[in-house]
Design an enzyme around this catalytic site. Structure first.
Site, PDB file in Angstrom:
ATOM      1  NE  ARG A  75      22.409  51.512 126.966  1.00  0.00           N
ATOM      2  CZ  ARG A  75      22.825  52.742 127.161  1.00  0.00           C
ATOM      3  NH1 ARG A  75      22.492  53.395 128.254  1.00  0.00           N
ATOM      4  NH2 ARG A  75      23.584  53.364 126.267  1.00  0.00           N
ATOM      5  CG  ASP A  92      23.031  58.890 123.574  1.00  0.00           C
ATOM      6  OD1 ASP A  92      22.445  58.146 124.378  1.00  0.00           O
ATOM      7  OD2 ASP A  92      24.181  59.320 123.762  1.00  0.00           O
ATOM      8  CG  HIS A 107      26.324  54.858 121.428  1.00  0.00           C
ATOM      9  ND1 HIS A 107      25.170  55.524 121.088  1.00  0.00           N
ATOM     10  CD2 HIS A 107      26.301  54.730 122.788  1.00  0.00           C
ATOM     11  CE1 HIS A 107      24.475  55.800 122.193  1.00  0.00           C
ATOM     12  NE2 HIS A 107      25.132  55.322 123.226  1.00  0.00           N
TER      13      HIS A 107
END
Length: 263
Positions: free
Chosen positions: A92, A218, A149
């Site tokens: 990430r 999340d 997201h």
């Protein structure tokens, strides 16, 4: 989701750690939502000490837990192999804000090539403006790219932003995925409005690429320290985003099995 654990190394200010956010704490949430599989994403406060994520994978059960790590270009091949054996299936780049950033944009392409050889994906938490700025880079990346997201398109007119067309082109090429998560990050209506302004965008992604979407909680919502969202409300929101039962099953079960190598 993310795990925070004071037993492991910290990068940046220790006050960015979140208490009551260990693997054991997450099990309590799983009882509430009924989820069985878990993907642990390395949080920025723990830097490149991915031992916190590896430990969480073991604690939650290696058969049904995977992880997304954070590494830098000096990571050795042996370390990448160790991470793979521990359940890591992606890396990430959290660059939407430079605060305590562990990586930078120059690291994305060389690392993407290295992890592509392992069958991993690259997960990007970038702003819509950053997606546009680095469009050429995105189009060069090998392998699978996951945009965090809802691709962070800003409300109230996400489809008017230049990043919308770019993301559509990337989706059409067949190697880009989108995570249906983080409704609170760009919603102008917030929890009181049930994040309803995010539904149209989410449904657009569902129509364009239902086979390349995954959902994420999340948890424990590190950006929302002052007003923590209701996890049950966020999970229920998925019913608005993906009203069709069969498609929702793809998002929750079939797609993540492919992306994260659940057997």
């Amino acid at each position: 989701m993310h795990v925070y654990d004071r037993r492991f190394g910290v990068q940046g200010a220790p006050d960015t750690l979140i208490d009551d956010a260990t693997a054991d704490d997450y099990r309590l949430l799983q009882r509430r939502t009924g989820t069985q599989r878990t993907v642990v994403v390395q949080p920025r406060v723990h830097g490149t000490d991915n031992s916190v994520t590896l430990a969480a994978i073991r604690a939650l059960g290696a058969a049904h837990t995977r992880g997304v790590a954070v590494v830098r270009p000096d990571v050795s091949d042996a370390e990448l192999e160790r991470l793979h054996a521990g359940g890591i299936r992606g890396i990430r780049f959290t660059l939407y804000t430079p605060t305590h950033a562990t990586t930078d944009f120059a690291m994305v392409e060389p690392l993407a090539h290295r992890v592509h050889a392992l069958g991993w994906h690259v997960q990007l938490h970038w702003s819509a403006a950053q997606l546009v700025e680095h469009a050429a880079l995105l189009e060069r990346l090998p392998g699978t790219v996951v945009l965090d997201h809802l691709a962070r398109l800003p409300q109230p007119a996400p489809q008017a932003h230049p990043a919308f067309g770019l993301v559509c082109r990337l989706l059409d090429r067949g190697r880009t995925w989108i995570k249906l998560s983080g409704a609170y990050l760009d919603s102008t209506l917030g929890a009181e409005g049930r994040y309803a302004d995010t539904t149209a965008l989410a449904q657009t992604w569902v129509r364009r690429a239902p086979e390349r979407l995954v959902w994420g909680s999340d948890w424990p919502h590190p950006t929302e320290r002052h007003q923590v969202p209701d996890d049950a409300q966020l999970f229920d929101l998925l019913g608005d985003w993906v009203p069709d039962d069969a498609t929702r099953h793809r998002v929750l079960v079939e797609n993540p099995a492919r992306l994260y190598d659940f057997l």
